[in-house]
Design an enzyme around this catalytic site. Sequence first.
Site, short mmCIF file in Angstrom:
data_model
loop_
_atom_site.label_atom_id
_atom_site.label_comp_id
_atom_site.label_asym_id
_atom_site.label_seq_id
_atom_site.Cartn_x
_atom_site.Cartn_y
_atom_site.Cartn_z
N GLU A 146 8.53 -9.65 7.79
CA GLU A 146 7.12 -9.30 7.87
C GLU A 146 6.28 -10.22 6.98
O GLU A 146 6.61 -10.45 5.82
CB GLU A 146 6.93 -7.85 7.44
CG GLU A 146 5.49 -7.36 7.51
CD GLU A 146 5.33 -5.94 7.00
OE1 GLU A 146 4.31 -5.31 7.34
OE2 GLU A 146 6.21 -5.46 6.26
N LYS A 221 1.09 -4.14 14.41
CA LYS A 221 1.76 -3.04 13.72
C LYS A 221 1.09 -1.70 14.04
O LYS A 221 -0.11 -1.53 13.84
CB LYS A 221 1.72 -3.31 12.22
CG LYS A 221 2.48 -2.36 11.34
CD LYS A 221 2.47 -2.91 9.90
CE LYS A 221 3.22 -2.03 8.93
NZ LYS A 221 3.29 -2.67 7.59
N CYS A 258 7.83 -2.99 10.24
CA CYS A 258 7.98 -2.33 8.96
C CYS A 258 7.87 -0.81 9.02
O CYS A 258 8.78 -0.13 9.46
CB CYS A 258 6.98 -2.91 7.96
SG CYS A 258 7.41 -2.54 6.23
#
Length: 417
Positions: A146, A221, A258
Amino acid sequence: MDTTQNGQAKEEAAAAAVAVARDGSVCGYESLDRLLRDNLRPEVFQEVSRLLIGLNCGRTLEAVPLADSAKALSSECNFDIQAFGFTADKELLREPQVVRVGLIQNSIVLPTTAPFLDQKRAIHQKVKPMIDAAGASGVNILCLQEAWMMPFAFCTREKRWCELAEPVDGESTRFLQDLAKKYNMVIVNPILERDTNHGETIWNAAVIIGNHGNIIGKHRKNHIPRVGDFNESTYYMEGNTGHPVFETAYGKIAVNICYGRHHPLNWLAFGLNGAEIVFNPSATVGELSEPMWPIEARNAAIANSYFVGSINRVGTETFPNPFTSGDGKPQHADFGHFYGSSHFSAPDASCTPSLSRHRDGLLVSDMDLNLCRQLKDKWGFRMTARYELYADMLAQYLKPDFEPQVISDPLLHKKSS
């Protein structure tokens, strides 16, 4: 054990803990797997390993030989390199669909006080030998961690770090496009994205680069943390790209960035869209999440019958201005230790040993994508999922007048005579 021996044992344990805190190792070892391998008898290690990382198609996961040139780069540039192979059962009507996949974990290079452009380009140059090693190893699909092209500065809440955001076709993407084309490799490129078409909005995103160096698409994300020092909503908000699956030359892939790994429905949606491999590029620290790290991705692989690649950065990144996060802790200048430990999980509950807890690394794995359908056939999770029950439940839950379905024991409210 007498008092003297007991005291000595405690002192040794304390010294080991200090060593771990200082260098990020596991009591002086690269990883838990290596600690166990070096300290248990072979037959004991084999059984412990079976319990910890499972069996692939009923067999111990085997190491895969790597090219000498890849091992030479590992030695020269001091990064961990490991390779394993997931197999599937032989089928009568389908040939094996073996793809070689790689994960890269890395620390930053320069102090966070260095000029931003120097920081970014130093990371580019550090990662390049690992990408070259992946290319020499015949990797077909490669994923980086990330926001790999910068320090993970989102703890600071300082807006100057926004300068490191790039458009989808920015410098880091162009750097990787050349390497993707050179090695005929699909590369997942997680960046801090600047959307120049929509008011310079910033996103945490992943750009999918095809094996011809073309941009296939991007994903943003879905879930943004607000826990501890992870003050990411200062910089970007939840993504707006849904749950895309990218059909590449080597298979159907998705990216669960994540914090999304903590949300089972996020994993589910990528599976419903047909993903065969889901990458989880991350930046997470030991104090917060390490006990969860080997569990969540493996559970997702099992529940959704796909492979998962989990990537975490390594090292401790110190920032010039101390910060606090409203959690009562004293001000501090770093997130904590990013513990690496990148690994692959398979739909049959097996997984690879992890990369180093404190060094850069490249993890390579062969995976036969036939295993995905074989496990769907075996367990029938999709067939037995009863999605209509949960669709109705969620639809009701989203209504303002929702009431939980709780049946109380009538005796709880009966007055005693």
